[in-house]
Motif scaffolding. Structure first.
Motif, short mmCIF file in Angstrom:
data_model
loop_
_atom_site.label_atom_id
_atom_site.label_comp_id
_atom_site.label_asym_id
_atom_site.label_seq_id
_atom_site.Cartn_x
_atom_site.Cartn_y
_atom_site.Cartn_z
N ILE A 181 0.84 -1.19 0.00
CA ILE A 181 0.00 0.00 0.00
C ILE A 181 0.88 1.24 0.00
O ILE A 181 1.73 1.42 0.89
CB ILE A 181 -0.93 0.02 1.23
N THR A 182 0.70 2.09 -1.02
CA THR A 182 1.50 3.32 -1.11
C THR A 182 0.74 4.54 -0.59
O THR A 182 1.36 5.53 -0.19
CB THR A 182 1.93 3.57 -2.56
N ALA A 183 -0.59 4.47 -0.62
CA ALA A 183 -1.41 5.60 -0.16
C ALA A 183 -2.83 5.11 0.08
O ALA A 183 -3.23 4.04 -0.39
CB ALA A 183 -1.41 6.72 -1.20
N ALA A 184 -3.57 5.91 0.83
CA ALA A 184 -4.98 5.57 1.11
C ALA A 184 -5.76 6.86 1.31
O ALA A 184 -5.20 7.89 1.68
CB ALA A 184 -5.07 4.69 2.36
N ALA A 185 -7.06 6.79 1.05
CA ALA A 185 -7.92 7.95 1.21
C ALA A 185 -9.27 7.53 1.75
O ALA A 185 -9.78 6.45 1.42
CB ALA A 185 -8.10 8.67 -0.13
N ASN A 186 -9.84 8.38 2.58
CA ASN A 186 -11.21 8.18 3.06
C ASN A 186 -12.09 9.27 2.45
O ASN A 186 -11.79 10.45 2.54
CB ASN A 186 -11.29 8.20 4.59
N VAL A 187 -13.18 8.82 1.81
CA VAL A 187 -14.11 9.72 1.15
C VAL A 187 -15.44 9.67 1.90
O VAL A 187 -16.13 8.64 1.91
CB VAL A 187 -14.31 9.32 -0.33
N ASN A 188 -15.77 10.77 2.55
CA ASN A 188 -17.01 10.90 3.33
C ASN A 188 -17.15 9.83 4.41
O ASN A 188 -18.26 9.50 4.83
CB ASN A 188 -18.24 10.89 2.41
N ILE A 189 -16.04 9.28 4.85
CA ILE A 189 -15.98 8.39 6.01
C ILE A 189 -14.95 8.99 6.95
O ILE A 189 -13.81 9.25 6.54
CB ILE A 189 -15.57 6.96 5.62
N TRP A 190 -15.33 9.23 8.20
CA TRP A 190 -14.48 10.01 9.07
C TRP A 190 -13.90 9.18 10.22
O TRP A 190 -14.35 8.07 10.50
CB TRP A 190 -15.25 11.23 9.60
N ASP A 191 -12.86 9.74 10.83
CA ASP A 191 -12.19 9.15 11.99
C ASP A 191 -11.52 7.82 11.66
O ASP A 191 -11.38 6.95 12.53
CB ASP A 191 -13.19 8.96 13.15
N VAL A 192 -11.08 7.67 10.42
CA VAL A 192 -10.35 6.45 10.05
C VAL A 192 -8.97 6.76 9.46
O VAL A 192 -8.21 5.84 9.17
CB VAL A 192 -11.14 5.60 9.04
N ASN A 193 -8.64 8.05 9.30
CA ASN A 193 -7.40 8.37 8.60
C ASN A 193 -6.16 7.88 9.35
O ASN A 193 -5.17 7.48 8.73
CB ASN A 193 -7.30 9.88 8.32
N ASP A 194 -6.21 7.91 10.67
CA ASP A 194 -5.08 7.39 11.44
C ASP A 194 -4.89 5.91 11.19
O ASP A 194 -3.75 5.41 11.11
CB ASP A 194 -5.28 7.66 12.94
N GLN A 195 -5.99 5.17 11.06
CA GLN A 195 -5.89 3.74 10.75
C GLN A 195 -5.32 3.52 9.36
O GLN A 195 -4.49 2.62 9.15
CB GLN A 195 -7.28 3.07 10.85
N ARG A 254 -3.29 5.52 7.83
CA ARG A 254 -1.86 5.86 7.91
C ARG A 254 -1.04 4.66 8.36
O ARG A 254 0.07 4.42 7.87
CB ARG A 254 -1.67 7.04 8.88
N GLU A 255 -1.59 3.89 9.29
CA GLU A 255 -0.89 2.71 9.79
C GLU A 255 -0.78 1.61 8.73
O GLU A 255 0.13 0.78 8.78
CB GLU A 255 -1.60 2.16 11.04
N LEU A 256 -1.72 1.59 7.80
CA LEU A 256 -1.72 0.55 6.77
C LEU A 256 -0.74 0.85 5.63
O LEU A 256 -0.29 -0.07 4.95
CB LEU A 256 -3.12 0.38 6.19
N VAL A 257 -0.44 2.13 5.41
CA VAL A 257 0.47 2.49 4.32
C VAL A 257 1.85 1.87 4.56
O VAL A 257 2.41 1.98 5.64
CB VAL A 257 0.58 4.02 4.17
N GLY A 258 2.34 1.21 3.53
CA GLY A 258 3.64 0.53 3.63
C GLY A 258 3.50 -0.97 3.83
O GLY A 258 4.45 -1.72 3.58
N ARG A 259 2.32 -1.41 4.26
CA ARG A 259 2.12 -2.84 4.47
C ARG A 259 1.75 -3.54 3.17
O ARG A 259 1.25 -2.92 2.23
CB ARG A 259 1.02 -3.07 5.51
#
Length: 403
Positions: free
Chosen positions: A365-379, A381-386
């Motif tokens: 995973i190189t990047a991730a985005a949340n669209v109209n779903i909130w309070d998950v960006n920290d999660q 962030r933890e997945l990027v690189g895995r």
């Protein structure tokens, strides 16, 4: 070191963040903040969002008020451009003929809106043609985004699409001239690009696949000329990118590429000079590469890192890039750094307008985005690189925390 004279050139968010963090970390020496704009340092995202919509005013996004700078004993030299750096004398020369001495210098000169580089777009300087980079730009543009006005947006990047959305919400008629068939698809993939395109079309934005070639004034109106024909406009926004302000770094003889080359602690090729924010092409220890990022979050974080470096503390540029956008009913947060060749994976329903996006290089995973779903960006962030199989990422039956 905590008594040294520190001069910061550029009075934007990165500069204000540096000043605040220096005082918080105990720097007791003189601090001088030099800025070409007469305004106190402010945040720029509202310029294309809340301020342009008429919901925010400058005091809402000014980082600190004048009393704060006075209380922190920060010398402000606003409304005065720095024109060169004399590294031998350790001085910054200003346009008014004065000079400011420094022990340590921080360059935070930001970016300027592009009008086409060495070959500006014909008509870029006509009345009614705007760019959007400064508060003055935004004030001028906001005054013309009136009910029924015909607005032409040249460019389909983030600024262009955000202004298009804002203009429609203010009752203007909007045409976007997009050099690509699907806005932002080259960077974020066809799937998200189509979603953004359809969002704008649903709200009445006319998105045309066309390259603007110039602007003319005909019978008191503006005319946008493109390879797909011409059309009339009352207001034109040139949103064709931004260019880092590197002139001062060049006068100082610093190593420069697409930005000022700095190490993981933001030191330039001159040990007495740091660079932060839009101009800093910094070594990111997490991604193991030089990276130049023009976003709000990075300006804040690099300001704090610069202060740590100036105070002799061992910290580094180790975070993932982050940005956000708001357009119509779209709210999106992005974290990471994908490439145009990465594949994208949707988690959830695009049709519902609430979904997650992942970008992958292979299974990483190189990047991730949340669209109209909130309070998950920290999660996210933890997945990027895995490394996680795409089918697992897409499976909403698996909780994010269990991926």
């Amino acid at each position: 070191m905590d008594q040294e004279s520190i001069v910061i050139v550029g009075a934007g968010l990165a500069a204000a963040s540096t000043v605040g963090a220096l005082r918080e970390r105990g720097h007791a020496g003189p601090i001088t903040l030099i800025g070409e704009e007469s305004h106190l340092p402010y945040e720029r995202p509202p310029l294309s969002k809340g301020f342009l919509q008429g919901n925010d005013e400058p005091e809402d996004f000014t980082v600190h008020d004048a009393q704060w700078y006075a209380a922190q004993e920060v010398t402000l030299r606003l409304g005065t451009a720095a024109i060169s750096v004399e590294t031998g004398k350790q001085q910054v020369l200003l346009a008014d003929g004065s000079a400011v001495d420094y022990d340590q210098l921080v360059l935070a000169t930001g970016s300027r809106a592009s009008v086409g580089g060495e070959n500006p777009m014909p008509g870029y300087d006509l009345p009614g043609v705007h760019v959007l980079r400064t508060l003055a730009d935004a004030k001028s543009l906001r005054a013309e985004l009136t009910e029924g006005a015909q607005v032409a947006v040249i460019g389909s990047g983030w600024i262009g699409m955000e202004v298009a959305a804002t203009a429609r919400q203010r009752g203007a008629r909007v045409t976007v001239y997009s050099p690509s068939e699907v806005p932002l698809a080259k960077v974020f993939g066809e799937r998200f690009g189509h979603y953004l395109l359809e969002l704008h079309q649903r709200h009445g934005v006319d998105v045309r696949t066309a390259r603007a070639q110039g602007i003319e004034q005909v019978d008191g109106h503006l005319q946008v000329l493109s390879d797909a024909g011409s059309s009339r406009a009352d207001v034109v926004l040139l949103a064709i990118g931004a260019r880092p302000n590197l002139q001062l770094a060049e006068t100082a003889g610093l190593d420069v590429d697409s930005g000022v080359i700095v190490d993981a602690s933001l030191r330039t090729s001159n040990s007495k000079i740091l660079a932060v924010g839009d101009i800093a092409q910094a070594f990111n220890t997490r991604l193991r590469r030089q990276l130049r990022v023009e976003h709000w979050d990075n300006a804040i974080r690099q300001g704090k890192l610069a202060a740590a470096t100036l105070m002799g503390e061992e910290e580094s540029y180790d975070w993932l890039p982050y940005f956000f956008t708001d357009q119509f009913d779209l709210g999106m947060e992005y974290v990471g750094h994908n490439s145009p060749d990465d594949t994208s994976v949707v988690r959830g329903s695009v049709e519902s307008g609430e979904f997650l996006l992942f970008w992958q290089d292979g299974q990483r995973i190189t990047a991730a985005a949340n669209v109209n779903i909130w309070d998950v960006n920290d999660q996210l962030r933890e997945l990027v690189g895995r490394e996680i199989p795409a089918e697992r990422l897409a499976d909403t039956g698996i909780e994010l925390g269990d991926l």
